[in-house]
Scaffold this motif. Structure first.
Motif, PDB file in Angstrom:
ATOM      1  N   UNK A 236       0.834  -1.206   0.000  1.00 28.74           N
ATOM      2  CA  UNK A 236       0.000   0.000   0.000  1.00 28.74           C
ATOM      3  C   UNK A 236       0.869   1.256   0.000  1.00 28.74           C
ATOM      4  N   UNK A 237       1.992   1.227   0.696  1.00 32.82           N
ATOM      5  CA  UNK A 237       2.884   2.384   0.729  1.00 32.82           C
ATOM      6  C   UNK A 237       3.716   2.480  -0.545  1.00 32.82           C
ATOM      7  N   UNK A 238       4.148   1.332  -1.070  1.00 36.26           N
ATOM      8  CA  UNK A 238       5.036   1.325  -2.234  1.00 36.26           C
ATOM      9  C   UNK A 238       4.299   1.587  -3.545  1.00 36.26           C
ATOM     10  N   UNK A 239       3.070   1.079  -3.662  1.00 31.17           N
ATOM     11  CA  UNK A 239       2.304   1.214  -4.909  1.00 31.17           C
ATOM     12  C   UNK A 239       0.825   1.384  -4.568  1.00 31.17           C
ATOM     13  N   UNK A 240       0.444   2.549  -4.037  1.00 29.67           N
ATOM     14  CA  UNK A 240      -0.913   2.739  -3.530  1.00 29.67           C
ATOM     15  C   UNK A 240      -1.998   2.560  -4.587  1.00 29.67           C
ATOM     16  N   UNK A 241      -1.728   2.964  -5.841  1.00 31.53           N
ATOM     17  CA  UNK A 241      -2.750   2.815  -6.878  1.00 31.53           C
ATOM     18  C   UNK A 241      -2.963   1.337  -7.211  1.00 31.53           C
ATOM     19  N   UNK A 242      -1.864   0.592  -7.326  1.00 30.40           N
ATOM     20  CA  UNK A 242      -1.977  -0.842  -7.581  1.00 30.40           C
ATOM     21  C   UNK A 242      -2.699  -1.536  -6.434  1.00 30.40           C
ATOM     22  N   UNK A 243      -2.362  -1.142  -5.217  1.00 36.20           N
ATOM     23  CA  UNK A 243      -3.024  -1.698  -4.030  1.00 36.20           C
ATOM     24  C   UNK A 243      -4.526  -1.455  -4.106  1.00 36.20           C
ATOM     25  N   UNK A 244      -4.919  -0.250  -4.502  1.00 33.93           N
ATOM     26  CA  UNK A 244      -6.345   0.089  -4.572  1.00 33.93           C
ATOM     27  C   UNK A 244      -7.050  -0.722  -5.652  1.00 33.93           C
ATOM     28  N   UNK A 245      -6.401  -0.890  -6.813  1.00 31.95           N
ATOM     29  CA  UNK A 245      -7.006  -1.683  -7.880  1.00 31.95           C
ATOM     30  C   UNK A 245      -7.188  -3.127  -7.428  1.00 31.95           C
ATOM     31  N   UNK A 246      -6.186  -3.684  -6.793  1.00 31.46           N
ATOM     32  CA  UNK A 246      -6.281  -5.051  -6.301  1.00 31.46           C
ATOM     33  C   UNK A 246      -7.366  -5.184  -5.238  1.00 31.46           C
ATOM     34  N   UNK A 247      -7.509  -4.161  -4.409  1.00 31.22           N
ATOM     35  CA  UNK A 247      -8.551  -4.188  -3.382  1.00 31.22           C
ATOM     36  C   UNK A 247      -9.937  -4.086  -4.012  1.00 31.22           C
ATOM     37  N   UNK A 248     -10.057  -3.342  -5.120  1.00 33.57           N
ATOM     38  CA  UNK A 248     -11.352  -3.164  -5.793  1.00 33.57           C
ATOM     39  C   UNK A 248     -11.738  -4.350  -6.664  1.00 33.57           C
ATOM     40  N   UNK A 249     -10.763  -5.200  -7.008  1.00 31.52           N
ATOM     41  CA  UNK A 249     -10.989  -6.299  -7.952  1.00 31.52           C
ATOM     42  C   UNK A 249     -12.049  -7.260  -7.434  1.00 31.52           C
ATOM     43  N   UNK A 250     -13.139  -7.363  -8.189  1.00 31.43           N
ATOM     44  CA  UNK A 250     -14.226  -8.286  -7.831  1.00 31.43           C
ATOM     45  C   UNK A 250     -15.045  -8.563  -9.085  1.00 31.43           C
ATOM     46  N   UNK A 251     -15.310  -9.835  -9.363  1.00 33.56           N
ATOM     47  CA  UNK A 251     -16.155 -10.175 -10.497  1.00 33.56           C
ATOM     48  C   UNK A 251     -16.990 -11.399 -10.198  1.00 33.56           C
ATOM     49  N   UNK A 252     -17.837 -11.775 -11.161  1.00 35.35           N
ATOM     50  CA  UNK A 252     -18.796 -12.855 -10.975  1.00 35.35           C
ATOM     51  C   UNK A 252     -18.290 -14.137 -11.651  1.00 35.35           C
ATOM     52  N   UNK A 253     -18.813 -15.313 -11.228  1.00 29.51           N
ATOM     53  CA  UNK A 253     -18.388 -16.575 -11.858  1.00 29.51           C
ATOM     54  C   UNK A 253     -18.535 -16.575 -13.373  1.00 29.51           C
ATOM     55  N   UNK A 254     -19.605 -15.962 -13.901  1.00 30.76           N
ATOM     56  CA  UNK A 254     -19.776 -15.959 -15.356  1.00 30.76           C
ATOM     57  C   UNK A 254     -18.690 -15.134 -16.051  1.00 30.76           C
ATOM     58  N   UNK A 255     -18.156 -14.121 -15.356  1.00 32.81           N
ATOM     59  CA  UNK A 255     -17.064 -13.329 -15.921  1.00 32.81           C
ATOM     60  C   UNK A 255     -15.808 -14.176 -16.084  1.00 32.81           C
ATOM     61  N   UNK A 256     -15.406 -14.826 -15.007  1.00 30.37           N
ATOM     62  CA  UNK A 256     -14.169 -15.595 -15.044  1.00 30.37           C
ATOM     63  C   UNK A 256     -14.303 -16.802 -15.963  1.00 30.37           C
ATOM     64  N   UNK A 257     -15.482 -17.433 -15.983  1.00 33.65           N
ATOM     65  CA  UNK A 257     -15.667 -18.600 -16.843  1.00 33.65           C
ATOM     66  C   UNK A 257     -15.626 -18.219 -18.314  1.00 33.65           C
TER      67      UNK A 257
END
Length: 292
Positions: A236-257
């Motif tokens: 979070x300190x080294x790459x706060x934007x990347x940390x935020x994107x990873x924290x926001x990452x969420x999708x549905x089973x149909x997306x990943x499939x």
């Protein structure tokens, strides 16, 4: 994702050594000032993890990061994130499948929450088989459960099921790889032969074939699981934007499939990720919201 560099699971020992060296030298990580622009995302070589890792890595690259994706053994993946040799993973099946690893490293990593809900593991058979429960099995499929790699959570649960269910006395769990398991499933399905495999959702095989989970009255395989995002301490300190994107990452089973099926149909993971990101900008914008 032309900058992504893939290292295969068969080189796990070499990877571990290389990661340790990388952790000791200059790897583009900042000193807590938000300057890090190189990221390493580790994953296990399974269809769902390939799909999720390449998609989130593509999103991170579109935001300006230089991302390396590293295929590695499950235990080494957790160790690499805990030691800071990898920046994170989006592959943590919890609470059962990778529960042992989570318990070992929970105080050394940062959990960012679920990136997918409704994940499941269990024994899977074609719909044309009469068995509907693990308790219904007797001598089907030469009393063999076709599994994936030794040490995988679903394989360990299958081995526990053989011990737990009296009707599985004499059964064996045959370990191989996810690809070899699917090959055996495809062959048996095309010939309408009996087969019992270690299965998990999300997975493209449920879109491709008419399959069912066997009921598990003793609960050996646990309840529905989640797939969580785990990162190293200090990200979070080294790459706060990347940390935020990873924290926001969420999708549905149909997306990943959708991504998984594209890869199984012959697309390179990088290309399948690029196509999905282009076609799902509304969802990607949710992950990158407020990122400068």
């Amino acid at each position: 994702m032309s900058k992504s560099k893939v290292k295969y699971a068969g080189l796990a020992l070499s990877l571990a050594f290389g990661l340790i060296i990388a952790g000791c030298g200059s790897d583009g990580r900042g000193e807590g000032n938000g300057s890090q622009d190189e990221l390493e995302i580790a994953y296990v070589e399974r269809d769902s993890e390939v799909a999720s890792t390449y998609v989130i890595s593509q999103v991170l690259e579109d935001e300006g990061y230089d991302v390396t994706v590293t295929s590695i053994d499950n235990a080494l993946m957790w160790e690499a994130v805990a030691n800071g040799e990898a920046d994170g993973m989006v592959s943590a099946w919890l609470p059962l499948t990778m529960g042992e690893q989570y318990e070992a490293y929970a105080d050394q990593v940062v959990e960012l929450g679920h990136n997918l809900e409704g994940a499941k593991i269990g024994l899977v058979v074609p719909e044309y088989m009469e068995a509907d429960s693990i308790e219904d099995l007797s001598d089907e499929a030469s009393q063999t459960i076709t599994g994936i790699d030794a040490g995988a959570g679903v394989v360990e649960s299958a081995e526990s099921a053989v011990e737990e269910y009296g009707n599985l006395k004499g059964w064996t769990v045959q370990t191989s790889s996810p690809g070899a398991m699917v090959t055996e499933l495809r062959r048996a399905y095309d010939n309408r032969e009996e087969i019992v495999v270690t299965g998990w959702s999300p997975h493209w095989k449920f879109q491709e074939y008419d399959l069912k989970y066997l009921d598990d009255p003793d609960g050996v395989f646990g309840e529905a699981e989640t797939i969580d995002t785990i990162v190293r301490e200090g990200l979070e300190e080294d790459a706060p934007e990347a940390y935020q994107i990873l924290e926001n990452f969420y999708w549905e089973p149909e997306d990943i499939e959708e991504v998984m099926l594209a890869i199984d149909n012959g697309a390179f993971p990088e290309d399948a990720a690029v196509d999905w990101v282009k076609e799902n900008q509304d969802k990607v914008e949710e992950w990158t919201e407020d990122i400068e």
